[in-house]
Design an enzyme around this catalytic site. Sequence first.
Site, PDB file in Angstrom:
ATOM      1  N   HIS A 165       5.143 -14.613   4.838  1.00 39.52           N
ATOM      2  CA  HIS A 165       3.758 -15.018   4.604  1.00 39.52           C
ATOM      3  C   HIS A 165       2.810 -14.587   5.718  1.00 39.52           C
ATOM      4  CE1 HIS A 165       6.275 -18.811   5.378  1.00 39.52           C
ATOM      5  NE2 HIS A 165       6.006 -18.310   6.551  1.00 39.52           N
TER       6      HIS A 165
ATOM      7  N   TYR B  91       0.702  -8.629   8.495  1.00 40.25           N
ATOM      8  CA  TYR B  91       0.383  -7.223   8.226  1.00 40.25           C
ATOM      9  C   TYR B  91       1.400  -6.349   8.943  1.00 40.25           C
ATOM     10  CZ  TYR B  91      -1.570  -2.588   8.604  1.00 40.25           C
ATOM     11  OH  TYR B  91      -1.709  -1.229   8.565  1.00 40.25           O
TER      12      TYR B  91
ATOM     13  N   LYS C 192       2.015  -1.375   4.682  1.00 40.13           N
ATOM     14  CA  LYS C 192       1.500  -0.026   4.499  1.00 40.13           C
ATOM     15  C   LYS C 192       2.399   0.975   5.224  1.00 40.13           C
ATOM     16  CE  LYS C 192      -0.768   2.132   7.188  1.00 40.13           C
ATOM     17  NZ  LYS C 192      -1.100   3.322   8.030  1.00 40.13           N
TER      18      LYS C 192
ATOM     19  N   ASN D  90      -1.278  -1.114  14.775  1.00 42.79           N
ATOM     20  CA  ASN D  90      -0.868   0.284  14.672  1.00 42.79           C
ATOM     21  C   ASN D  90      -1.988   1.280  14.926  1.00 42.79           C
ATOM     22  OD1 ASN D  90      -1.888  -0.803  12.200  1.00 42.79           O
ATOM     23  ND2 ASN D  90      -1.212   1.021  11.126  1.00 42.79           N
ATOM     24  N   TYR D  91      -3.230   0.842  15.010  1.00 39.83           N
ATOM     25  CA  TYR D  91      -4.364   1.757  15.110  1.00 39.83           C
ATOM     26  C   TYR D  91      -5.161   1.445  16.367  1.00 39.83           C
ATOM     27  CZ  TYR D  91      -8.575   4.296  13.587  1.00 39.83           C
ATOM     28  OH  TYR D  91      -9.652   5.155  13.488  1.00 39.83           O
TER      29      TYR D  91
ATOM     30  N   ARG E 224       0.831  -1.194   0.000  1.00 40.13           N
ATOM     31  CA  ARG E 224       0.000   0.000   0.000  1.00 40.13           C
ATOM     32  C   ARG E 224       0.874   1.256   0.000  1.00 40.13           C
ATOM     33  NH1 ARG E 224      -3.849  -0.976   4.929  1.00 40.13           N
ATOM     34  NH2 ARG E 224      -4.394   1.193   4.466  1.00 40.13           N
TER      35      ARG E 224
ATOM     36  N   ARG F 222       2.959 -16.092  27.032  1.00 42.26           N
ATOM     37  CA  ARG F 222       2.119 -17.263  26.759  1.00 42.26           C
ATOM     38  C   ARG F 222       1.451 -17.737  28.038  1.00 42.26           C
ATOM     39  NH1 ARG F 222       6.479 -20.990  23.582  1.00 42.26           N
ATOM     40  NH2 ARG F 222       6.760 -19.676  21.758  1.00 42.26           N
TER      41      ARG F 222
ATOM     42  N   ASN G 272      13.702 -11.113  10.476  1.00 45.30           N
ATOM     43  CA  ASN G 272      12.783 -12.157  10.026  1.00 45.30           C
ATOM     44  C   ASN G 272      11.474 -12.001  10.790  1.00 45.30           C
ATOM     45  OD1 ASN G 272      12.664 -15.019   8.503  1.00 45.30           O
ATOM     46  ND2 ASN G 272      11.509 -15.117  10.411  1.00 45.30           N
TER      47      ASN G 272
END
Length: 198
Positions: free
Chosen positions: A103, A106, A91, A126-127, A73, A180, A117
């Site tokens: 893979h 985002y 983005k 981020n939002y 983006r 965890r 990596n």
Amino acid sequence: DIRGQLNFKQDCMIDVNVIFEGEIELGASCYIGPNCFLKNVKLGDHVRIEANSILEEAIIEAECVVGPFARLRPGAVLKTHAKVGNFVEVKKSLIGEHSKINHLSYVGDTTVGKKVNIGAGTITCNYDGFNKHQTIIEDGVFVGSNTALVAPVTIEKGAIIGAGSTINKNVAADSLTLTRAEQKSLPDWAAKFRKKQA
């Protein structure tokens, strides 16, 4: 399908059903796979854009690989030898040299250093519903699969994040950080459950 200005150097290969829109610049020996959409994009030399990828207002330096099925983006910048793989969305982020997001991830509003990596299923949160926040991932970091990085947050140089973690505090250099719940097993529970269902 050229819907703007396409400039390219020698030995480029463009496969079927590719759409170019706006200002496009391809370096030497670039490959654009089938069914790709590029809008206002600049590629360095020897870049591979694999099939079914969408790139908009992005800069990809030499020797990078994008896709298949990737989305870059506006504001995405890939430095030399970076890789963004299948079902990855980037983005307004810089991905450093030799860094990989192979893979199912985002990455938004993020600065990624060199030789990082980022494992499958990683997201940068981020939002917060009102504002966008920055994530900084320094050189040599390893982010395990299925990790959520809750911005604003900094992962310092050489740190390792264990798979399945939610990180909402800064991580010190060269440390191992993970969050965890304790794994528990109930002996013979599954067999008893199946017997009860029969």
